[in-house]
Each structure stands twice: as C-alpha cells, then as structure tokens.
Design an enzyme around this catalytic site. Structure first.
Site, PDB file in Angstrom:
ATOM      1  CG  ASN A   9      -1.684   1.250   1.434  1.00  0.00           C
ATOM      2  OD1 ASN A   9      -1.769   2.071   0.524  1.00  0.00           O
ATOM      3  ND2 ASN A   9      -2.270   1.419   2.620  1.00  0.00           N
ATOM      4  CE  LYS A  11      -0.112   3.466   4.701  1.00  0.00           C
ATOM      5  NZ  LYS A  11      -0.147   3.609   6.138  1.00  0.00           N
ATOM      6  CG  HIS A  94      -5.843   2.212   5.201  1.00  0.00           C
ATOM      7  ND1 HIS A  94      -5.430   3.165   6.087  1.00  0.00           N
ATOM      8  CD2 HIS A  94      -4.825   1.347   5.071  1.00  0.00           C
ATOM      9  CE1 HIS A  94      -4.192   2.888   6.478  1.00  0.00           C
ATOM     10  NE2 HIS A  94      -3.801   1.785   5.866  1.00  0.00           N
ATOM     11  CD  GLU A  96      -2.950   5.832   6.630  1.00  0.00           C
ATOM     12  OE1 GLU A  96      -2.932   5.823   5.399  1.00  0.00           O
ATOM     13  OE2 GLU A  96      -2.044   5.327   7.328  1.00  0.00           O
ATOM     14  CD  GLU A 168      -3.648  -2.254   7.288  1.00  0.00           C
ATOM     15  OE1 GLU A 168      -2.574  -2.557   6.761  1.00  0.00           O
ATOM     16  OE2 GLU A 168      -4.206  -1.158   7.102  1.00  0.00           O
ATOM     17  N   GLY A 174       2.328   2.446  10.713  1.00  0.00           N
ATOM     18  CA  GLY A 174       3.315   3.512  10.539  1.00  0.00           C
ATOM     19  C   GLY A 174       4.027   3.909  11.818  1.00  0.00           C
ATOM     20  CB  SER A 214       4.953  -1.598  12.111  1.00  0.00           C
ATOM     21  OG  SER A 214       4.591  -0.252  12.355  1.00  0.00           O
TER      22      SER A 214
HETATM   23  P1  PGA Z   1       2.754   0.426   7.587  1.00  0.00           P
HETATM   24  O1  PGA Z   1       1.306   0.651   6.911  1.00  0.00           O
HETATM   25  O2  PGA Z   1       3.271  -0.893   7.061  1.00  0.00           O
HETATM   26  O3  PGA Z   1       3.573   1.591   7.143  1.00  0.00           O
HETATM   27  O4  PGA Z   1       2.536   0.369   9.057  1.00  0.00           O
HETATM   28  C1  PGA Z   1       0.416  -0.405   6.703  1.00  0.00           C
HETATM   29  C2  PGA Z   1      -0.868   0.112   6.137  1.00  0.00           C
HETATM   30  O5  PGA Z   1      -1.293   1.209   6.492  1.00  0.00           O
HETATM   31  O6  PGA Z   1      -1.503  -0.562   5.300  1.00  0.00           O
END
Ligand code: PGA
Length: 260
Positions: A9, A11, A94, A96, A168, A174, A214
C-alpha cells in the site's frame, strides 16, 4: 490451502518515475507464482504501474473507490475506471480513510458490494485503536466492523468472488510498534471464527486474512508463520524494492519449507 498474499500500500507516496522503477525492481525479483503479489499505488500512477507490470505475474489495485458507478461525484473514481486499468484489488476502509476522511462502515459496505458486483477484489481493512485495545474492546470493535461492512452481502457473492480481510490495528500502522505474532494470530483466529458465523465455515476457511501494521523484513517471518495469517498489507516497507522483495523472499522460503 490458502494462497499467501503480499500487498504493498503505497499511500500518497512516490513520483511517476519512482513508481515505474519500483515496479521494475519488484518484477525483476520474479516472485514465485505460489505467492500472490500486488501493489496499490496512488490512482494517478495506476496507468504507469499497469504499463510496467502487465507482462509480469504481479497484480495491482487501488487504495479507494466510490460507492456509485458513475455520475456527478467530483474528485471520485469508479470501480469501472479501475477495472478498465486492469486493477485486481481495491483497499476499502483503511483506518486513514476512516479517521481522516470520516468513512463509515455503511460507506464501506456500499463500496464493497459494488466491487463484488464488478469483479474487483476488496481488501477490507478492520482494526482497533490503542484506546480500544487498552479498554479490552478490540474484539467487539472488529466484530462490529465486520458485521456492518459485510451487511447483507450474501454468502454466495462472497464465495463466488475473492474478498480479502486485512487486520490492521491502528496503533501499529506507521508506528514501528508491530503487533506481537500472538496478538495478531489471536485476532486473525477470531476474525475467521466470526466469518464462519456470518457466512459459513467453508468461507471462513477459504478467506485470506492478512496482517498490516509496521510489517518489515525483520518481523515478517514470525508473523507469516502464524496459522491464521495468510499474508501482509505493507505500507512503509513496500516503498523500497529491497525491503518489499525481502518480505516476499521470506514468504517464499517459508512456503518452500512447508511444501518439502
Ligand atoms: P505500515 O502501513 O506498514 O507503514 O505500518 C500499513 C498500512 O497502512 O496498510
């Protein structure tokens, strides 16, 4: 046996040229066909990604879509536009999008239904906040998200088409604070049990449930070796070919051991 799946992903990152280079480097690794690999770039780069990956076994998808198939929705992208550009997946719900753009389970349910009707594989994200975990509410939060996002989706349409669930935990996204393999396995097992109750045991056993938050080359082996973790949704570590390919390689090596 469920096929392992590794999805990047991206982003809102990377230029057009960087997207092209990253795709070429992932394709060069020539991942084993026993593992499903996909990347989800920003929508504006989907065409570039399609041109770079069309001769490879790597799939691509989007990070969002709209819940109507066409019309006066300035700024939105439809499922037909995504399939037109060869997208296989779309990430839905997601955290976000839920927190920054106020998407509700009902919005996600409408998008999910449209995707299933148009042969786009939804990657449905669910996850709890740190506060919810500290209050021991993580299971009820996930159950509510599953119930409402899958509301009135028949077992048949779920069964006919693939639908991937991504667990998640928001506190792990992140932050570098990955869930422990036990925390992730417990939740994946819980999700599978709930899918059995909502749909059927057969659906639950067939559905790929992937972990995100992460994931890195250092922790991927311990996570991917859990029985209910079928793959990973990777943010930060998917932006560099070296780390993304290393996670794919870990998955390939684990599969080679279990198959020997
Ligand atoms: P990350 O993001 O691996 O940077 O923690 C995962 C995601 O948001 O899908």
């Amino acid at each position: 046996m469920r096929q392992p799946i590794i999805i990047g992903n991206w982003k809102m990152n990377l230029s057009r040229q960087e997207s092209k280079t990253l795709c070429s480097e992932i394709a060069k690794h020539n991942p084993s066909p026993t593992i499903e690999i996909g990347v989800c770039p920003p929508s504006i780069h989907i065409h570039t990604v399609q041109s770079t990956l069309s001769e490879s076994a790597i799939n691509w998808g989007a990070q969002n879509c709209y819940s109507e198939s066409h019309g006066a929705y300035t700024g939105e992208i439809s499922v037909n536009m995504l399939t037109d550009y060869g997208c296989k997946y779309v990430i839905l719900g997601h955290s976000e999008r839920r927190t920054l753009f106020k998407e509700t389970n009902q919005d996600i349910n409408a998008k999910l239904r449209l995707c299933l009707d148009h042969d786009l594989v939804p990657i449905l994200c669910v996850g709890e906040s740190l506060k919810e975990r500290e209050n021991n509410e993580e299971k009820i939060v996930i159950l509510t998200q599953l119930r409402e996002c899958l509301h009135s989706i028949s077992a048949d349409s779920f069964m006919l088409r693939q639908c991937i669930i991504a667990y998640e935990p928001i506190w792990a996204i992140g932050t570098g604070q990955v869930a422990t393999p036990k925390q992730a396995q417990d939740m994946h097992h819980y999700i599978r049990t709930q899918l059995a109750a909502l749909l059927s045991q057969n659906h639950a056993q067939r559905t790929q449930i992937i972990y995100g938050g992460s994931v890195s080359p250092d922790n991927s082996k311990d996570l991917l070796s859990q029985p209910d973790i079928d793959g990973a949704l990777i943010g930060g570590a998917s932006l560099k070919a070296s780390s993304f390919n290393q996670i794919i390689h870990t998955c390939e090596s684990m599969l080679a051991v279990t198959q020997s």
